[in-house]
Enzyme design. Sequence first.
Site, PDB file in Angstrom:
ATOM      1  N   THR A  31       0.674  -1.114   0.016  1.00 36.34           N
ATOM      2  CA  THR A  31       0.115   0.011   0.023  1.00 36.34           C
ATOM      3  C   THR A  31       0.883   1.266  -0.172  1.00 36.34           C
ATOM      4  OG1 THR A  31      -1.631  -1.293   1.215  1.00 36.34           O
ATOM      5  CG2 THR A  31      -2.007   1.215   1.310  1.00 36.34           C
ATOM      6  N   SER A  33       1.903   5.333  -2.136  1.00 40.74           N
ATOM      7  CA  SER A  33       2.156   5.998  -3.056  1.00 40.74           C
ATOM      8  C   SER A  33       3.371   5.285  -4.087  1.00 40.74           C
ATOM      9  CB  SER A  33       2.645   7.529  -2.984  1.00 40.74           C
ATOM     10  OG  SER A  33       3.858   7.587  -2.106  1.00 40.74           O
ATOM     11  N   THR A  34       4.511   4.715  -3.608  1.00 41.48           N
ATOM     12  CA  THR A  34       5.477   3.703  -4.321  1.00 41.48           C
ATOM     13  C   THR A  34       4.804   2.517  -4.780  1.00 41.48           C
ATOM     14  OG1 THR A  34       6.716   4.792  -2.434  1.00 41.48           O
ATOM     15  CG2 THR A  34       7.891   2.960  -3.950  1.00 41.48           C
ATOM     16  N   GLY A  88       5.716  -0.883   0.183  1.00 39.97           N
ATOM     17  CA  GLY A  88       6.765   0.305   0.405  1.00 39.97           C
ATOM     18  C   GLY A  88       7.062   0.261   1.768  1.00 39.97           C
ATOM     19  N   LYS A 100       6.649   0.966   9.051  1.00 44.39           N
ATOM     20  CA  LYS A 100       5.601   1.139   8.117  1.00 44.39           C
ATOM     21  C   LYS A 100       4.466   1.446   8.735  1.00 44.39           C
ATOM     22  CE  LYS A 100       5.136  -2.198   5.350  1.00 44.39           C
ATOM     23  NZ  LYS A 100       4.754  -1.212   4.320  1.00 44.39           N
ATOM     24  N   GLU A 109      -0.785  -5.132   6.276  1.00 41.27           N
ATOM     25  CA  GLU A 109       0.675  -5.282   5.637  1.00 41.27           C
ATOM     26  C   GLU A 109       1.457  -6.382   6.330  1.00 41.27           C
ATOM     27  OE1 GLU A 109       1.229  -0.752   3.757  1.00 41.27           O
ATOM     28  OE2 GLU A 109       1.950  -1.064   5.791  1.00 41.27           O
ATOM     29  N   LYS A 127      14.163   7.487   2.307  1.00 42.27           N
ATOM     30  CA  LYS A 127      13.776   6.620   3.437  1.00 42.27           C
ATOM     31  C   LYS A 127      15.088   5.671   4.198  1.00 42.27           C
ATOM     32  CE  LYS A 127       9.231   6.953   1.837  1.00 42.27           C
ATOM     33  NZ  LYS A 127       8.423   5.996   1.103  1.00 42.27           N
TER      34      LYS A 127
HETATM   35  C1  5RP Z   1       1.496   2.015   4.415  1.00 43.52           C
HETATM   36  C2  5RP Z   1       2.653   1.827   4.517  1.00 43.52           C
HETATM   37  C3  5RP Z   1       3.560   2.529   3.275  1.00 43.52           C
HETATM   38  O1  5RP Z   1       4.055   1.271   2.368  1.00 43.52           O
HETATM   39  C4  5RP Z   1       4.445   3.534   3.758  1.00 43.52           C
HETATM   40  O2  5RP Z   1       3.845   4.646   4.273  1.00 43.52           O
HETATM   41  C5  5RP Z   1       5.120   3.936   2.448  1.00 43.52           C
HETATM   42  O3  5RP Z   1       4.295   4.802   1.566  1.00 43.52           O
HETATM   43  P1  5RP Z   1       4.705   5.653   0.457  1.00 43.52           P
HETATM   44  O4  5RP Z   1       4.988   4.620  -0.500  1.00 43.52           O
HETATM   45  O5  5RP Z   1       3.712   6.375   0.048  1.00 43.52           O
HETATM   46  O6  5RP Z   1       5.720   6.462   0.917  1.00 43.52           O
HETATM   47  O7  5RP Z   1       3.251   1.346   5.042  1.00 43.52           O
HETATM   48  O8  5RP Z   1       0.691   1.647   5.459  1.00 43.52           O
END
Ligand code: 5RP
Length: 233
Positions: A31, A33-34, A88, A100, A109, A127
């Site tokens: 889940t 944006s990545t 992600g 996460k 997740e 990150k």
């Molecule tokens: C969601 C997550 C995402 O993987 C994490 O927040 C990274 O998100 P993004 O790719 O938007 O930076 O743990 O619960």
Amino acid sequence: MDKAQQDALKKAAGIEAAKLIHSGMIAGLGTGSTVRFLVDELGRRVKEEGLEFTGVTTSRRTQEQAEGYGIKIVDIDDVDHIDVTIDGADEVDKNFNGIKGGGAALLWEKIVATNSNKIVWIVDESKVVDTIGKFPLPVEVIPFGAGQVIKKFEAKGYKPVLRLDADGKEVRTDENNFVVDLHLDRIDHPQELAQDLITTVGVVEHGLFLNMVDQVIVGDPNGPRILDNPNKK
Ligand code: 5RP
């Protein structure tokens, strides 16, 4: 790094990770944006290359996106294994400990991750950190008595903040729980903290994913970098 640059690195990591998915596989889809870039690429391959695989998603958001591309999504209890899960992360350190849950999907997740033969994270280079904890640590808590859990966290100096949406309402997870973010700044003893959190009544799960990930694909301006966790070989 501005948002456009960061998105370009996220996209590059997502496209690289999509190469790990082959026809016939059962894949966990994370889940955030990545992961959106990953699913876009998988959708393209389904359409243009005839890729056929089954997905198990870690949120309803990802399920909707994947199904929009015609990807077959099934319930986690309807598979006997998951070949690889790509997700992600908010932070990851050199010991492959990560945070996460920035997208409030940490519980599903973690359930999908613990049922996967291989776990891969896709991140942009911002990150990758020396010490995790700058990113507020998400903790999923049951709404009943959440105020009492928050008071306990305050007494321990965890600096808890109940996560609210843009309208000032409590954010709800896919399991209808609350998220409390701990503003710890740095986490020097993640195992001890994880143990303390998971044994607090009312806590469902926390966002510490310690030495779980097998491989991290880092979107880097010089091209995606692959970090293999030596402890998982
Ligand atoms: C969601 C997550 C995402 O993987 C994490 O927040 C990274 O998100 P993004 O790719 O938007 O930076 O743990 O619960």
